[in-house]
Design a protein around this motif. Structure first.
Motif, mmCIF file in Angstrom:
data_model
loop_
_atom_site.group_PDB
_atom_site.id
_atom_site.type_symbol
_atom_site.label_atom_id
_atom_site.label_comp_id
_atom_site.label_asym_id
_atom_site.label_seq_id
_atom_site.Cartn_x
_atom_site.Cartn_y
_atom_site.Cartn_z
ATOM 1 N N TRP A 285 7.752 5.011 10.052
ATOM 2 C CA TRP A 285 8.173 5.800 8.892
ATOM 3 C C TRP A 285 9.673 6.054 8.917
ATOM 4 O O TRP A 285 10.294 6.112 9.975
ATOM 5 C CB TRP A 285 7.445 7.144 8.859
ATOM 6 C CG TRP A 285 5.992 7.042 8.559
ATOM 7 C CD1 TRP A 285 4.966 7.196 9.444
ATOM 8 C CD2 TRP A 285 5.396 6.756 7.294
ATOM 9 N NE1 TRP A 285 3.774 7.015 8.816
ATOM 10 C CE2 TRP A 285 4.000 6.744 7.491
ATOM 11 C CE3 TRP A 285 5.900 6.492 6.018
ATOM 12 C CZ2 TRP A 285 3.107 6.492 6.459
ATOM 13 C CZ3 TRP A 285 5.006 6.232 4.986
ATOM 14 C CH2 TRP A 285 3.629 6.236 5.208
ATOM 15 N N GLY A 286 10.217 6.201 7.737
ATOM 16 C CA GLY A 286 11.571 6.681 7.566
ATOM 17 C C GLY A 286 11.573 7.694 6.442
ATOM 18 O O GLY A 286 10.639 7.731 5.623
ATOM 19 N N LYS A 287 12.575 8.535 6.404
ATOM 20 C CA LYS A 287 12.686 9.503 5.315
ATOM 21 C C LYS A 287 14.094 9.401 4.736
ATOM 22 O O LYS A 287 15.080 9.688 5.409
ATOM 23 C CB LYS A 287 12.395 10.920 5.803
ATOM 24 C CG LYS A 287 12.196 11.903 4.663
ATOM 25 C CD LYS A 287 11.688 13.247 5.170
ATOM 26 C CE LYS A 287 11.334 14.166 4.003
ATOM 27 N NZ LYS A 287 10.841 15.490 4.459
ATOM 28 N N ARG A 288 14.135 8.953 3.488
ATOM 29 C CA ARG A 288 15.416 8.751 2.832
ATOM 30 C C ARG A 288 16.021 10.092 2.432
ATOM 31 O O ARG A 288 15.392 10.881 1.719
ATOM 32 C CB ARG A 288 15.243 7.854 1.615
ATOM 33 C CG ARG A 288 16.535 7.284 1.081
ATOM 34 C CD ARG A 288 16.294 6.461 -0.163
ATOM 35 N NE ARG A 288 15.760 5.136 0.138
ATOM 36 C CZ ARG A 288 14.592 4.693 -0.341
ATOM 37 N NH1 ARG A 288 13.851 5.465 -1.103
ATOM 38 N NH2 ARG A 288 14.188 3.474 -0.063
ATOM 39 N N LYS B 262 0.816 -1.217 0.000
ATOM 40 C CA LYS B 262 0.000 0.000 0.000
ATOM 41 C C LYS B 262 0.851 1.271 0.000
ATOM 42 O O LYS B 262 0.302 2.370 -0.045
ATOM 43 C CB LYS B 262 -0.941 0.009 1.206
ATOM 44 C CG LYS B 262 -2.037 -1.047 1.133
ATOM 45 C CD LYS B 262 -2.994 -0.916 2.298
ATOM 46 C CE LYS B 262 -4.133 -1.938 2.181
ATOM 47 N NZ LYS B 262 -5.100 -1.814 3.300
ATOM 48 N N ALA B 263 2.151 1.129 0.081
ATOM 49 C CA ALA B 263 3.064 2.277 0.078
ATOM 50 C C ALA B 263 3.890 2.269 -1.204
ATOM 51 O O ALA B 263 4.328 1.217 -1.669
ATOM 52 C CB ALA B 263 3.985 2.228 1.294
ATOM 53 N N THR B 264 4.087 3.453 -1.775
ATOM 54 C CA THR B 264 4.883 3.558 -2.999
ATOM 55 C C THR B 264 6.316 3.124 -2.746
ATOM 56 O O THR B 264 6.919 2.415 -3.557
ATOM 57 C CB THR B 264 4.854 5.004 -3.530
ATOM 58 O OG1 THR B 264 3.497 5.391 -3.725
ATOM 59 C CG2 THR B 264 5.606 5.124 -4.836
ATOM 60 N N GLU B 265 6.891 3.564 -1.637
ATOM 61 C CA GLU B 265 8.254 3.197 -1.263
ATOM 62 C C GLU B 265 8.233 2.520 0.105
ATOM 63 O O GLU B 265 7.600 3.011 1.041
ATOM 64 C CB GLU B 265 9.156 4.425 -1.213
ATOM 65 C CG GLU B 265 9.397 5.087 -2.559
ATOM 66 C CD GLU B 265 10.315 4.266 -3.452
ATOM 67 O OE1 GLU B 265 11.120 3.476 -2.904
ATOM 68 O OE2 GLU B 265 10.236 4.418 -4.677
ATOM 69 N N SER B 266 8.925 1.390 0.210
ATOM 70 C CA SER B 266 8.982 0.685 1.489
ATOM 71 C C SER B 266 10.242 -0.163 1.554
ATOM 72 O O SER B 266 10.842 -0.506 0.525
ATOM 73 C CB SER B 266 7.748 -0.208 1.681
ATOM 74 O OG SER B 266 7.727 -1.252 0.725
ATOM 75 N N VAL B 267 10.644 -0.489 2.776
ATOM 76 C CA VAL B 267 11.683 -1.478 3.026
ATOM 77 C C VAL B 267 11.091 -2.492 3.992
ATOM 78 O O VAL B 267 10.409 -2.124 4.946
ATOM 79 C CB VAL B 267 12.972 -0.850 3.602
ATOM 80 C CG1 VAL B 267 13.706 -0.054 2.538
ATOM 81 C CG2 VAL B 267 12.666 0.041 4.808
ATOM 82 N N ASN B 268 11.340 -3.757 3.729
ATOM 83 C CA ASN B 268 10.704 -4.824 4.494
ATOM 84 C C ASN B 268 11.791 -5.736 5.061
ATOM 85 O O ASN B 268 12.550 -6.350 4.310
ATOM 86 C CB ASN B 268 9.761 -5.610 3.579
ATOM 87 C CG ASN B 268 8.855 -6.543 4.370
ATOM 88 O OD1 ASN B 268 8.725 -6.436 5.585
ATOM 89 N ND2 ASN B 268 8.245 -7.485 3.672
ATOM 90 N N PHE B 269 11.898 -5.800 6.392
ATOM 91 C CA PHE B 269 12.939 -6.588 7.045
ATOM 92 C C PHE B 269 12.330 -7.713 7.866
ATOM 93 O O PHE B 269 11.160 -7.651 8.268
ATOM 94 C CB PHE B 269 13.788 -5.703 7.965
ATOM 95 C CG PHE B 269 14.461 -4.554 7.279
ATOM 96 C CD1 PHE B 269 15.492 -4.765 6.371
ATOM 97 C CD2 PHE B 269 14.066 -3.246 7.541
ATOM 98 C CE1 PHE B 269 16.120 -3.701 5.740
ATOM 99 C CE2 PHE B 269 14.684 -2.173 6.923
ATOM 100 C CZ PHE B 269 15.718 -2.405 6.011
ATOM 101 N N LEU C 133 7.833 3.592 3.956
ATOM 102 C CA LEU C 133 7.326 2.762 5.038
ATOM 103 C C LEU C 133 8.382 1.740 5.433
ATOM 104 O O LEU C 133 8.924 1.039 4.577
ATOM 105 C CB LEU C 133 6.051 2.037 4.588
ATOM 106 C CG LEU C 133 5.411 1.083 5.597
ATOM 107 C CD1 LEU C 133 4.795 1.866 6.755
ATOM 108 C CD2 LEU C 133 4.350 0.212 4.913
ATOM 109 N N VAL C 134 8.675 1.665 6.727
ATOM 110 C CA VAL C 134 9.557 0.626 7.254
ATOM 111 C C VAL C 134 8.657 -0.496 7.779
ATOM 112 O O VAL C 134 7.819 -0.272 8.652
ATOM 113 C CB VAL C 134 10.464 1.157 8.373
ATOM 114 C CG1 VAL C 134 11.343 0.040 8.927
ATOM 115 C CG2 VAL C 134 11.328 2.311 7.854
ATOM 116 N N ALA C 135 8.813 -1.694 7.201
ATOM 117 C CA ALA C 135 7.943 -2.816 7.550
ATOM 118 C C ALA C 135 8.758 -3.955 8.148
ATOM 119 O O ALA C 135 9.957 -4.094 7.891
ATOM 120 C CB ALA C 135 7.193 -3.300 6.315
#
Length: 333
Positions: A305-308, A262-269, A295-297
């Motif tokens: 949230w994070g901001k690159r 659902k987020a345009t940009e995300s990182v999934n760990f 989005l940090v997932a």
């Protein structure tokens, strides 16, 4: 519900990612007067003598007088809650105590006073024991009380609990219809700020007619927004974010309501990854992708949230939720 309890509930609902909620701090009588019999499901998590928590909490002050006082209070709350249930709806009564005075006796008296309700037998799972009609005064005892559920700590992975599920099978009073919430939709400036963020960072449609802007904060109201009158509100819908220097800044609650798709940009760990451990501690993470919110997932669930910015993900996990650092080295340094 007290304001403190309401805030704790709001925090839990935020952690669950719940968006379609209304949380108030109000007496049951005020809720019934404002809303009437409109709800399909009503849960009464009754204040009780707490005997089911003895093992967990240890010794605390207890007396039969306290049990009897709890029973009187429970009866009042349950009687009022009955006025919130629509025809065919269900009323659930739950406690965390063993005492029959708090449990079967309260339910038996309620069914006597409100014959339009009847006990139903909920699905039974391992460890679910029947209610005890024999523990109730003979004048109120009824075999249907076996449909109640008792949870014993020696039979169930947990503490002591009691549950009764009752259905309104006949409603003599005319059903009251809900009143929609009266509010002012977003103006052009508010919509422009929201759309700029949503178009850049979200991959799903948000019903703009449900957006509310209060003191610079954006809220997404529930699909059915009820008029609340003078009730004290703790949470209404989902807090999306706020305006900061003319731009939209997403709120932590929105992140918890999202999944990576659902987020345009995300990182999934993974939950056990070094990156998540660092993020929980408030540390920044390396990332060479384009600048902007993401989005940090963790394991496909939104975490924050994070901001690159210039090759690093600036950490926006709330400071009050961060874990104590046990090392100072940032990932990638």
């Amino acid at each position: 519900m007290s304001i403190r309890a309401g805030r704790l509930l709001a925090e839990n609902m935020t952690r669950w990612g719940a968006a379609n909620t209304l949380i108030t701090s109000a007496e049951p009588t005020h809720l019934a007067a404002q809303f009437g019999s409109i709800f399909d499901r009503v849960l009464v998590d009754a204040p009780c003598s707490g005997e089911g928590m003895f093992r967990k909490q240890g010794a605390f002050e207890w007396s039969m007088g306290m049990v009897q006082a709890c029973a009187r209070r429970q009866t009042g709350v349950l009687n009022t809650a009955a006025n919130l249930v629509k025809s065919g709806g269900r009323l659930v009564y739950a406690t965390c105590t063993f005492s029959p005075e708090d449990n079967e006796a309260v339910v038996a008296q309620f069914l006597c006073d409100f014959p339009q309700f009847e006990l139903i037998d909920p699905p039974r799972f391992a460890g679910f024991a029947q209610g005890r009609p024999s523990w109730v005064d003979e004048s109120l005892a009824d075999e249907s009380l076996q449909k109640c559920v008792r949870l014993w700590p020696h039979q169930f992975l947990g503490e002591g609990h009691f549950v009764a599920v009752m259905q309104l099978v006949a409603n003599e009073k005319p059903q009251r219809f809900w009143k929609p919430l009266r509010f002012t939709p977003l103006g052009k400036k508010g919509l422009a700020v929201w759309r700029a963020f949503a178009e850049a960072h979200l991959r799903f449609e948000v019903a703009e007619e449900r957006l509310l802007l209060v003191n610079g904060r954006f809220y997404l109201l529930p699909e059915i927004a009820l008029e609340t009158g003078n009730l004290h509100l703790i949470r209404y819908g989902l807090l999306l974010g706020e305006i900061r220097k003319g731009h939209f800044r997403p709120n932590h609650a929105l992140a918890l309501a999202l999944t990576p798709e659902k987020a345009t940009e995300s990182v999934n760990f993974a939950a056990n990854s070094d990156e998540i451990a660092a993020y929980w501690q408030g540390l920044d993470l390396p990332s060479a992708e384009p600048n902007g919110w993401l989005l940090v997932a963790v394991d496909d669930f939104g975490l924050g949230w994070g901001k690159r910015v210039n090759g690093r993900i600036k950490n926006h996990y709330p400071r009050g939720l961060r874990r104590k650092r046990d090392w100072r080295r940032e990932i990638g340094d």
